[in-house]
Motif scaffolding. Structure first.
Motif, mmCIF file in Angstrom:
data_model
loop_
_atom_site.group_PDB
_atom_site.id
_atom_site.type_symbol
_atom_site.label_atom_id
_atom_site.label_comp_id
_atom_site.label_asym_id
_atom_site.label_seq_id
_atom_site.Cartn_x
_atom_site.Cartn_y
_atom_site.Cartn_z
ATOM 1 N N ASN A 143 0.828 -1.184 0.000
ATOM 2 C CA ASN A 143 0.000 0.000 0.000
ATOM 3 C C ASN A 143 0.873 1.249 0.000
ATOM 4 N N ARG A 151 2.196 -2.683 -8.352
ATOM 5 C CA ARG A 151 0.874 -3.101 -8.829
ATOM 6 C C ARG A 151 0.860 -4.595 -9.167
ATOM 7 N N LYS A 211 -8.901 -18.377 -0.737
ATOM 8 C CA LYS A 211 -10.264 -18.289 -0.210
ATOM 9 C C LYS A 211 -11.149 -19.340 -0.849
ATOM 10 N N TYR A 246 -21.925 -13.407 -4.238
ATOM 11 C CA TYR A 246 -22.857 -12.293 -4.028
ATOM 12 C C TYR A 246 -23.667 -12.163 -5.301
ATOM 13 N N THR A 301 -18.896 -9.180 -9.580
ATOM 14 C CA THR A 301 -17.460 -8.983 -9.415
ATOM 15 C C THR A 301 -16.678 -10.168 -9.971
ATOM 16 N N ARG A 355 -2.455 -5.817 14.780
ATOM 17 C CA ARG A 355 -3.875 -5.959 15.152
ATOM 18 C C ARG A 355 -4.649 -6.666 14.043
ATOM 19 N N GLU A 393 -10.784 -4.366 19.380
ATOM 20 C CA GLU A 393 -9.399 -3.923 19.276
ATOM 21 C C GLU A 393 -9.160 -2.676 20.127
ATOM 22 N N SER A 447 -11.560 -0.699 9.134
ATOM 23 C CA SER A 447 -10.954 -1.392 10.278
ATOM 24 C C SER A 447 -10.182 -0.387 11.127
ATOM 25 N N PRO A 495 -9.318 0.912 15.287
ATOM 26 C CA PRO A 495 -9.362 0.486 16.693
ATOM 27 C C PRO A 495 -10.541 1.154 17.406
ATOM 28 N N ALA A 533 -9.713 -2.804 3.489
ATOM 29 C CA ALA A 533 -8.467 -3.435 3.073
ATOM 30 C C ALA A 533 -8.738 -4.715 2.293
ATOM 31 N N HIS A 534 -9.953 -5.193 2.387
ATOM 32 C CA HIS A 534 -10.251 -6.470 1.731
ATOM 33 C C HIS A 534 -10.934 -6.224 0.404
ATOM 34 N N ALA A 535 -10.383 -6.846 -0.623
ATOM 35 C CA ALA A 535 -11.025 -6.723 -1.922
ATOM 36 C C ALA A 535 -12.119 -7.778 -2.015
ATOM 37 N N MET A 536 -12.948 -7.789 -1.032
ATOM 38 C CA MET A 536 -14.011 -8.797 -1.036
ATOM 39 C C MET A 536 -15.316 -8.160 -1.464
ATOM 40 N N SER A 537 -16.008 -8.892 -2.347
ATOM 41 C CA SER A 537 -17.246 -8.358 -2.886
ATOM 42 C C SER A 537 -18.257 -8.056 -1.796
ATOM 43 N N GLY A 538 -18.228 -8.846 -0.747
ATOM 44 C CA GLY A 538 -19.208 -8.665 0.320
ATOM 45 C C GLY A 538 -19.088 -7.332 1.034
ATOM 46 N N ARG A 551 -18.653 -4.459 -0.142
ATOM 47 C CA ARG A 551 -19.395 -3.392 -0.811
ATOM 48 C C ARG A 551 -20.827 -3.342 -0.249
ATOM 49 N N GLU A 552 -21.455 -4.501 -0.245
ATOM 50 C CA GLU A 552 -22.834 -4.577 0.266
ATOM 51 C C GLU A 552 -22.883 -4.168 1.739
ATOM 52 N N LYS A 600 -8.594 -0.627 -0.460
ATOM 53 C CA LYS A 600 -7.210 -0.228 -0.240
ATOM 54 C C LYS A 600 -6.330 -1.332 -0.793
ATOM 55 N N PRO A 601 -5.166 -1.147 -1.323
ATOM 56 C CA PRO A 601 -4.581 0.186 -1.487
ATOM 57 C C PRO A 601 -5.348 1.017 -2.523
ATOM 58 N N VAL A 602 -5.338 2.289 -2.233
ATOM 59 C CA VAL A 602 -6.144 3.213 -3.030
ATOM 60 C C VAL A 602 -5.578 3.374 -4.421
ATOM 61 N N GLU A 603 -6.474 3.307 -5.387
ATOM 62 C CA GLU A 603 -6.076 3.643 -6.751
ATOM 63 C C GLU A 603 -6.585 5.063 -6.964
#
Lengths: 812, 123
Positions: free
Chosen positions: A337, A370, A384, A393, A437, A698, A714, B54, B56, B83-88, B90-91, B104-107
């Motif tokens: 990042n 990238r 996963k 989804y 997606t 964390r 946390e 995410s 603290p 931080a997670h590129a997980m489709s879930g 978004r919802e 993230k990381p931000v484009e």
């Protein structure tokens, strides 16, 4: 089953039949012979009598009827029959001179008188057709002459007409005398004397019958007697054979017969001896085979158990690998990042400050970052999917819009190698219900793949709908005119981390994961991907998806696998049936069960797998349950695992005193078993508090804990940690030591000052080098200290599980 | 130019994003956690919040919910960053009350696009 004795009966019957037949035949021949002799005898007697009688008759004739009478040729004689009274009508043909006198009452009267006088029925007839007469010489050779008539020696004859006896039955022997005209050779007629012979014949028959009747009882007696003797003999002979037969039958039925005790030195004795030897050999062979089968079966069972265990272990390991990859991917992203972000910032600033010569290098850093990110994302996706944690989804969206989106994204990549992108899709293609997606990513992967391996060519995206199998499908084909693939390359295509070959990776880059992921995504959505390729001409990848993707129901197997790493139940029992029962019972509840068929195996597996709960039988060969329980409790790594005794022996005191957590007696109450196992597995995890100022740390702890179904709170430092405590005491605290505002030691002191605080297990994860004093201090107050820089997440996870499952988790 | 509240606990990320947004001409206010974010949202009245999920203490999800529950802050747009590129995610983010979502990381270009879109939609 063979009826014993039937051979004897058969033999006796056959022999009897033969004997009786032989006797009957002999009798018949004897009868035949005596019959002929008797006839001859009686004919002789009769002819003698007749000679006398005829002598008388001739004399009477000459005396009483002197004249030119002669007995001449006559018409066929018709006798009245055997039943007529003696002296009945005699039809004769008499001649007076040359003239036959037919039915002359005078002559008739003469003959009647002659018959009466001689007691003989006399007739005169003609017998010319020898075919119809069976002749028998009587033995009387006397030729008598009476005037013009000469009587030839008498003959017995049976007269037939057309094969049938003319008179009566078989006794109708006729004695006749051929009559010649005296002085000539020509027979002019016969003198018949029928009647007297009937009695003779009858007598002869009766006599032969008498003989036969006298013989018959004797014959029968002999036959019966010989049959009986034969039967007895045969029985006697067959008895040892029957004994052998019985033994063979029992052998055939799988019994081991007693030795056949026949000591005779004949063939039967030899047979019995051979049989005994054979039975003994067979028995030995069978015993050997049974031993071998038993051995093999046991080996098979063992290897099956080992296989099952290996599979479980592999599953667990695979899960751990996937989880590790997921965590690592996350860990790697954080610094990435920064690399990507700062390289972008530097690029922008370089441009602003006209430091243009720096820009290409900064772009390289950015590009490499990238690429690395893409690799990590792919790995994360794949792990996963493989960990079974990739969810779908599902939403309904217009295909056209999605395609436009993908095309605009891919366009720069296509253009890079002077390729042309052609989209062939009907305007009215409609919509699809799928994971947007994942579909987008799949298409992107295929298109970028096509672009990568094609230069100055065409990449075509062709989209069509089709109906098959009663469902609507969407076919998305990506065709390129690139380098193509050989069949060998095709075979390895969808394997993770495998590109066509190593040089491909160097030349074309990429993770080699794109196609694998695309394939997994397609399968996840109930579709498939196929590929056709010709080297040098290009490849076509076709993605086929149902127009209505249905979320896959989670299979029970899947549930069992998912539950695997979290709450394994190790069942130690020597009875496979028990394993089966427990497995069925618990797997229905989504609890994975690992079998161990002996105490030794159980201990080994417990060390390897660190199960959540162990069930233990007492009566086992080798190390019994009590020994296993002692060994489990003596091992600090295993002592925390709750042990549920599952045994037929009701000795709860013994069990509890050795450290068992629960005692269930067989037969097992399934509901109770489920309740107990659930109680010890602490399903759903607990609440964990992570106190650490390092965000990366964390994140990592959170991922680990969530992977173990913990609920995570946390805190960035001790103060926040205490605030979190105020909201509710957690079941576990993961604590960093070096933190701003309030450090770990201070936090620990404050925690222990609170009510219930001493019961909360604390695991310290720190990069801080501890002094001996600090170490001693911590050893009293915390469960375990992990070195942050060399943290083995597997060990940490195992520790967390132990804390969650262990009944003595609060002790430190 | 619009005022953006950047909620991000990671220092590097916070630094990068704030510098780049500032260079683009936005006024950037930064918060390090959920509680601070709520405070600053009320005090600074930003038009848009870039919310890391995410965090603290009160995490991004919870902070967004609370932000949405405050009638004073009704007009603010929220873009979730995970931080997670997980489709879930978004919802989940939209469900929690976010207006958009990014990973993230931000484009940068993509995020800027989203920021512009959201600000354009601001009443």
């Amino acid at each position: 089953m063979v009826k014993t004795g039937s051979i004897a009966t058969k033999v006796a019957l056959v022999v009897s039949a033969v004997v009786i037949g032989a006797l009957a035949l002999t009798g018949w021949f004897a009868l035949k012979r005596s019959d002929a002799e008797l006839v001859q005898l009686q004919l002789n007697q009769a002819s003698q009598q007749l000679t006398i009688k005829l002598g008388i008759a001739q004399r009477i004739l000459e005396e009483r009827f002197p004249g030119p009478w002669r007995l001449g040729p006559a018409a066929p004689v018709a006798f009245a029959g055997a039943g007529d009274a003696p002296g009945g009508t005699l039809t004769a043909q008499l001649f007076k001179g040359d003239e036959p006198i037919l039915g002359n009452p005078e002559v008739s009267a003469l003959l009647v008188e002659l018959s009466r006088l001689t007691g003989t029925r006399l007739g005169i007839g003609q017998r010319v057709d020898s075919d119809h007469v069976l002749r028998l010489a009587t033995g009387d050779t006397t030729t008598r002459t009476a005037g013009a008539l000469t009587l030839m020696p008498p003959q017995a004859a049976l007269v037939f007409t057309d094969g049938n006896p003319i008179v009566g039955g078989e006794e109708d022997w006729t004695l006749y005398w051929p009559v010649r005209a005296t002085g000539t050779d020509s027979i002019i007629g016969v003198l018949d004397a029928a009647t007297p012979y009937a009695p003779f014949a009858a007598a002869a028959t009766a006599a032969s019958r008498q003989v036969a009747e006298g013989l018959l009882p004797l014959v029968i007696l002999i036959a019966l007697g010989s049959s009986l003797v034969l039967f007895m003999l045969t029985r006697r002979m067959l008895r040892p054979l029957r004994a052998i037969h019985t033994a063979v039958s029992r052998l055939g039925e799988g019994e081991w017969p007693q030795e056949v005790k026949i000591r005779s030195r004949d063939e039967v004795g030899a047979l019995a001896g051979a049989f005994n030897r054979m039975a003994a050999d067979l028995r030995q062979t069978v015993v050997t085979i049974e031993d071998k089968v038993r051995l093999r079966t046991r080996e098979l069972e063992e290897s099956n158990a080992a296989l099952g265990q290996a599979r479980e272990t592999a599953d667990v390991a695979n899960k751990a690998k996937s989880r590790f990859l997921a965590n690592m991917s996350h860990e790697l992203r954080t610094p990435l990042n920064a690399i990507i972000g700062y390289s972008e910032i530097l690029e922008e600033e370089a441009q602003e400050r006209s430091l243009d010569d720096l820009v290409p290098d900064l772009r390289k850093i950015h590009g490499a970052g990238r690429h690395l990110l893409q690799l990590i994302n792919d790995i994360l996706d794949l792990s996963k999917v493989e960990a079974g944690r990739m969810d779908l989804y599902l939403e309904t969206f217009a295909l056209r819009g999605m395609l436009d989106d993908v095309v605009s994204t891919i366009q720069p990549l296509v253009a890079q190698k002077d390729n042309k992108l052609v989209v062939d899709c009907p305007e009215d293609i409609g919509s699809i219900h799928a994971d947007l997606t994942k579909l987008r990513q799949s298409l992107f992967n295929l298109l970028s793949n096509a672009s990568k391996f094609t230069e100055r060519g065409t990449v075509t995206l062709r989209v069509r709908t089709a109906h098959d199998d009663g469902r609507k499908w969407v076919r998305l084909a990506v065709q390129d005119s690139g380098i193509g693939m050989t069949p060998e390359q095709l075979a390895r295509l969808f394997q993770p981390f495998t590109q066509a070959d190593a040089s491909t990776t160097r030349k074309y880059g990429g993770t080699g994961l794109g196609l694998t992921i695309t394939k997994r995504f397609a399968e996840l959505m109930g579709g498939s991907i196929t590929v056709e390729s010709t080297p040098g001409q290009g490849s076509t990848f076709t993605l086929i998806l149902p127009a209505e993707v249905v979320a896959k129901p989670v299979t029970s197997d899947h549930v069992a696998l998912m539950a695997g790493p979290k709450g394994l139940v190790l069942v130690i029992d020597d009875d496979p049936a028990m394993h089966d029962m427990v497995r069925r019972t618990l797997e229905k509840e989504g609890i994975a069960v690992i079998p161990a068929l002996s105490g030794e195996e159980g201990l080994e597996l417990a060390r390897q797998l660190k199960p959540a709960v162990i069930t233990l039988d007492v009566m086992m060969p080798g190390s019994d349950g009590w020994n296993v329980l002692r060994a489990l409790k003596a091992d600090p790594e295993l002592a925390g695992i709750p042990v549920v005794m599952l045994t037929i022996i009701d000795d709860k005191n013994m069990g509890y005193s050795l450290g068992a957590s629960e005692y269930l007696t067989k037969p097992v109450d399934r509901e109770r078993l489920i309740r107990v196992i659930r109680r010890f597995r602490h399903e759903g995890g607990g609440r964990a508090l992570v106190v650490d100022d390092d965000e990366a740390a964390r994140d990592r702890m959170r991922e680990l804990l969530r992977g173990e179904s913990w609920e995570v709170t946390e805190a960035k430092n001790g103060v926040e940690g205490l605030e979190a405590l105020a909201r509710g005491m957690p079941d576990l605290i993961l604590l960093d030591l070096m933190m701003p505002e309030m450090n770990g030691f201070e936090f620990l002191a404050a925690l222990h000052a609170r009510e219930g605080g001493q019961q909360v297990p604390v695991v310290v994860v720190t990069a801080h080098d501890l002094t001996p004093a600090e170490r001693e201090h911590l050893s009293i107050h915390v469960v375990r200290v992990f070195d942050k820089d060399h943290l083995d997440s597997e060990v940490l996870v195992a520790e967390l599980r132990r804390l969650l499952d262990g009944p003595s988790g609060g002790e430190g | 130019m619009a005022k953006i509240l950047l909620v991000e606990d990671n220092e590097l990320n916070r630094d990068m994003l704030s510098r780049r947004l500032t260079r683009r001409g936005y006024t950037v206010v930064v918060a390090e956690d959920g509680e601070q974010a709520l405070e600053l949202a009320r005090a600074e009245r930003p038009e848009l919040v870039l919310m890391d999920m995410s965090l603290p203490g009160i995490d991004g999800w919870e902070a967004t919910r609370r932000l949405r529950a405050d009638p004073d802050l009704a007009g603010v747009r929220v873009i979730a960053l995970t931080a997670h590129a997980m489709s879930g995610d978004r919802e989940r983010a939209l469900e929690a009350g976010c207006d958009d979502y990014d990973t993230k990381p931000v484009e940068m270009e993509r995020l800027l696009q989203k920021i512009v879109t959201q600000l354009g939609a601001t009443r």
